[in-house]
Design an enzyme around this catalytic site. Structure first.
Site, short mmCIF file in Angstrom:
data_model
loop_
_atom_site.label_atom_id
_atom_site.label_comp_id
_atom_site.label_asym_id
_atom_site.label_seq_id
_atom_site.Cartn_x
_atom_site.Cartn_y
_atom_site.Cartn_z
N LYS A 283 65.03 -43.22 -17.07
CA LYS A 283 64.62 -42.93 -15.68
C LYS A 283 64.64 -41.42 -15.49
CE LYS A 283 65.27 -42.30 -11.10
NZ LYS A 283 65.53 -41.01 -10.45
N ASP A 299 47.89 -41.47 -13.47
CA ASP A 299 48.38 -42.75 -12.99
C ASP A 299 49.83 -42.94 -13.47
OD1 ASP A 299 48.98 -45.45 -12.74
OD2 ASP A 299 47.00 -46.14 -13.31
#
Ligand code: MEV
Length: 442
Positions: A283, A299
């Site tokens: 993360k 994206d």
């Protein structure tokens, strides 16, 4: 209150949509109209441009756009554009960049740039007949049928690299794939790949219907389930790394370089073997990657999906970064599979995306892959560096301090007071509140 469904919401104009929402969901409170409208851009053309990126747009959603300077990447200096709402991400990136600036900076290598897509289909016939048909007839037909679609891409040096027939019947009865690989040069290539694949689906149907070797029953059994690119691109991959003699790993926390190297490597190894830690570790990597992905109009859902699939490629979710400390050398690297573009999509439309790409020196897609891998590695370095020395809260809460003060309605003078107050101590939510109350005499 139970709300009523609406027919034709998309047909209402912007004001009509807002009126309906405020009446139906927000008790008619006009304050909410103002919240939406204060984010409209005064420049009507710019506002319209943003509205047309997506559907049913009623306002703009701001995200801080920050800069992390001093990134030395393959011998060239960069200032990275980062769009991210989380405090301390840009600061952490900048800190890492500075740390590695006088140690040779970041080095990157493009390992491969192959993108993938599939036509997924069901065929209840003889597998060897299908394979023979693919090898000797279909493959050629698929390439011919997509010649028009691929012409521009071939002129730019890309196109379809290969097509394979994959037998997946062991996993799902009668399930096969046409698995195609593509080089999409400087574009992310999603539309190009999907157009090729949809043509594959049509050609497959037509050619099976014509094939004399198949029985009628075999022909009738063909079902094209779907044609779609894969966001998992394990062969579109970039490596970014840093290295230096262990003795150069001096940290302001006062920890000895050898101890720092040892703890840092332990932290990476833990993320390699422990999925709970690996998830947080990755993360943190994606904090750096996504911020630049968003700033460059790419994206982030695709890059996230790909990175996590890759992190789990051997069946266990693991760290994307790795570290060695052999022969007195600290080496830290990431292998990041990532598919991005610098042409097409939002790249020529969104003014800030244009700015980001110009700031990065108008990179090729490969150049951008390198920057993204570096951003992820730098972010992970910063997080681990804090975690194995001072702990994460010291730096994080310092950056979060303004959020807490803003929430409490602090004035500019009060904010300055708190920045000084916490200069040499770790910020805690509790202490900010009690000092704030004390200061205001509450
Ligand atoms: C916070 O956004 C990211 C970190 O938790 C990453 C990590 O723990 O490695 C600091």
């Amino acid at each position: 209150m139970n709300h009523q469904p609406i027919e034709g919401f998309s047909k209402l104009n912007k004001q009509g949509k807002i009126d309906w929402l405020v009446t139906e969901y927000l008790d008619g409170n006009q304050e909410y109209q103002n919240i939406l409208k204060q984010y409209w851009n005064e420049d009507a053309d710019l506002q319209k441009l943003h509205e047309e990126f997506s559907e049913n747009t009623i306002s703009n959603f701001y995200m801080p756009y920050g800069i992390a300077p001093n990134f030395l990447i393959d011998g060239k200096l960069y200032a990275l554009p980062m769009a991210v709402e989380e405090s301390s991400v840009v600061a952490a990136a900048s800190k890492s960049a500075k740390f590695w600036l006088d140690k040779g900076g970041f080095k990157t290598t493009i390992i491969n740039t192959e993108k993938l897509g599939h036509t997924h289909f069901i065929f209840k016939g003889e597998p060897h007949k299908l394979q023979h048909f693919f090898n000797f007839k279909l493959k050629k037909k698929l390439l011919e049928a997509t010649e028009e679609i691929t012409a521009n891409m071939r002129n730019r040096g890309g196109g379809i690299l290969n097509i394979h027939l994959i037998d997946k019947t062991a996993d799902l009865p009668h399930y096969y794939q046409l698995k195609a690989s593509f080089d999409t040069v400087d574009s992310m290539g999603a539309n190009f790949i999907n157009s090729c694949l949809e043509q594959f689906g049509k050609t497959l149907r037509e050619e099976v219907a014509k094939e004399e070797e198949f029985t009628q029953e075999e022909k009738d059994s063909l079902q094209i389930v779907m044609n779609i690119l894969s966001n998992y691109t394990p062969d579109c991959i970039v490596r970014a790394e840093v290295s230096c003699p262990i003795e150069d790993l001096k940290d302001d926390s006062g920890i000895a370089p050898e101890e720092f190297a040892w703890k840092f490597k332990q932290a990476v190894t833990i993320a390699e073997i422990e999925p709970f830690r690996a998830t947080t570790h990755n993360k943190g990597v994606m904090n750096g990657v996504d911020a630049v992905v968003i700033a460059t109009g790419n994206d982030f859902r695709a890059t996230e999906a790909c990175a996590h699939a890759y992190a789990a490629r051997d069946g266990q979710y693991r760290s994307l970064t790795h570290c060695t400390t052999d022969d007195g050398i600290f080496r830290f690297w990431i292998d990041l599979p990532i598919s991005v573009g610098v042409v097409g999509g939002l790249t020529n439309l969104h003014p800030l995306v244009k700015f980001s790409l110009a700031l990065l020196g108008k990179p090729s897609a490969q150049g951008l892959m390198s920057v993204l891998a570096v951003s992820g590695l730098a972010q992970n370095f910063a997080a681990l560096r804090s975690l194995v020395t001072t702990g994460i809260q010291k730096g994080h809460m310092k950056m979060h301090l303004l959020n807490i003060l803003n929430q409490m309605g602090a004035t500019e003078d009060e904010k300055q007071y708190f920045v000084n107050y916490f200069k040499n101590k770790t910020v805690t939510h509790h202490e900010v509140i009690s000092e704030f109350n004390r200061m205001r005499g509450q």
